[in-house]
Enzyme design. Structure first.
Site, PDB file in Angstrom:
ATOM      1  N   HIS A  36       0.819  -1.214  -0.082  1.00 56.02           N
ATOM      2  CA  HIS A  36      -0.141  -0.052  -0.151  1.00 56.02           C
ATOM      3  C   HIS A  36       0.904   1.208   0.179  1.00 56.02           C
ATOM      4  O   HIS A  36       2.184   1.205   0.152  1.00 56.02           O
ATOM      5  CB  HIS A  36      -0.779  -0.020   1.292  1.00 56.02           C
TER       6      HIS A  36
ATOM      7  N   LYS B  51      -0.388   4.918   4.560  1.00 58.62           N
ATOM      8  CA  LYS B  51      -1.445   3.811   5.252  1.00 58.62           C
ATOM      9  C   LYS B  51      -0.855   3.663   6.645  1.00 58.62           C
ATOM     10  O   LYS B  51       0.530   3.309   6.865  1.00 58.62           O
ATOM     11  CB  LYS B  51      -1.429   2.351   4.374  1.00 58.62           C
TER      12      LYS B  51
END
Length: 269
Positions: free
Chosen positions: A158, A162
């Site tokens: 990600h 995040k």
């Protein structure tokens, strides 16, 4: 007068909040009635669309969730665990459908959400994508078909912003693999490996997390056996897939009895 059900969007100045707002403004199923941010946010009072660099939406960013939820029949929530738990209680009081895309919940958080679901419909998923939820079903079936000689590893990647790991999607996939094998994920999960860990324990499910750049979301489930490997993969290239799924879940939840639902329920899987 517009008779469409009202929609409130929390975390409206964030990445996902802005994506949901853009789609919701054009969604025929809802009318946008509120866009919420945390108290003290610098964009409060501004038009919700302009705050994110988009077109004017005619709804200003506010921080009064009680008043907003009273005007809404559905709430879409991509925020933080603490905020989503608070929103769950308020949405339940308003009897509004609460769609939760937030991840990183602890056991106490989940217990609080379950209590709120006694009074209103809550749709909660670690990933709102249709493709990911189909992948979850495939993982459970493959895990059930393959024996313990096949090791299961879940790799997720990600963007650098995040904050939780493993991702909620990775944990969904791990739960699916554990369910397919008839075990509890908590008993077989290897979420961190560092140093001299010894040989891999048979039947365990491993996780690895990558963070960098602007990666929207990539998930691989590896089944590694003697002489062969099977990899199931999902790659997200545009976060609108999550917003579309959330709007679909909100529309599905209208009129549903109180309870905690998942995207598998929404998709009829």
């Amino acid at each position: 007068m517009d008779a469409r059900p009202g929609l409130a969007v929390t975390g409206a100045a964030g990445r996902m909040g802005q994506t949901v707002l853009r789609l919701a403004a054009a969604a025929p199923a809802f009318r946008l009635v509120a866009a919420l941010e945390r108290p003290g946010h610098p964009a409060l009072g501004r038009d919700a669309g302009e705050a994110g660099g988009g077109p004017t939406l005619g709804v200003r960013l506010g921080d009064d969730a009680v008043a907003a939820f009273a005007r809404a029949q559905a709430v879409i929530d991509f925020t933080s665990p603490a905020a989503s738990v608070a929103h769950a209680g308020l949405a339940a009081q308003a009897r509004a459908v609460h769609v939760i895309g937030t991840t990183g919940f602890g056991r106490d958080d989940l217990a609080a959400i379950a209590r709120a679901a006694r009074h209103a419909a809550i749709v909660r998923a670690g990933n709102m994508s249709v493709g990911v939820n189909l992948l979850v079903g495939l993982v459970a079936r493959v895990a059930a078909a393959l024996g313990p000689e096949f090791d299961v590893e879940i790799l997720e990647a990600h963007h650098r912003a995040k904050v939780d790991a493993p991702s909620g999607t990775a944990l969904m996939l791990g739960e699916a693999a554990a369910k397919g094998r008839g075990v509890a994920l908590d008993e077989v999960a290897d979420r961190v490996r560092d140093g001299v860990t010894g040989p891999r324990a048979e039947g365990h499910i491993g996780f690895a997390s990558l963070r960098g750049g602007d990666i929207v979301g990539e998930h691989d489930v590896l089944f590694a056996g003697p002489g062969e490997r099977l990899v199931l993969r999902h790659v997200a290239t545009d976060r609108t897939i999550f917003a579309r799924g959330a709007l679909r879940a909100a529309a599905w939840g209208l009129g549903r009895p109180p309870g905690e639902y998942t995207m598998a329920d929404v998709l009829g899987l």
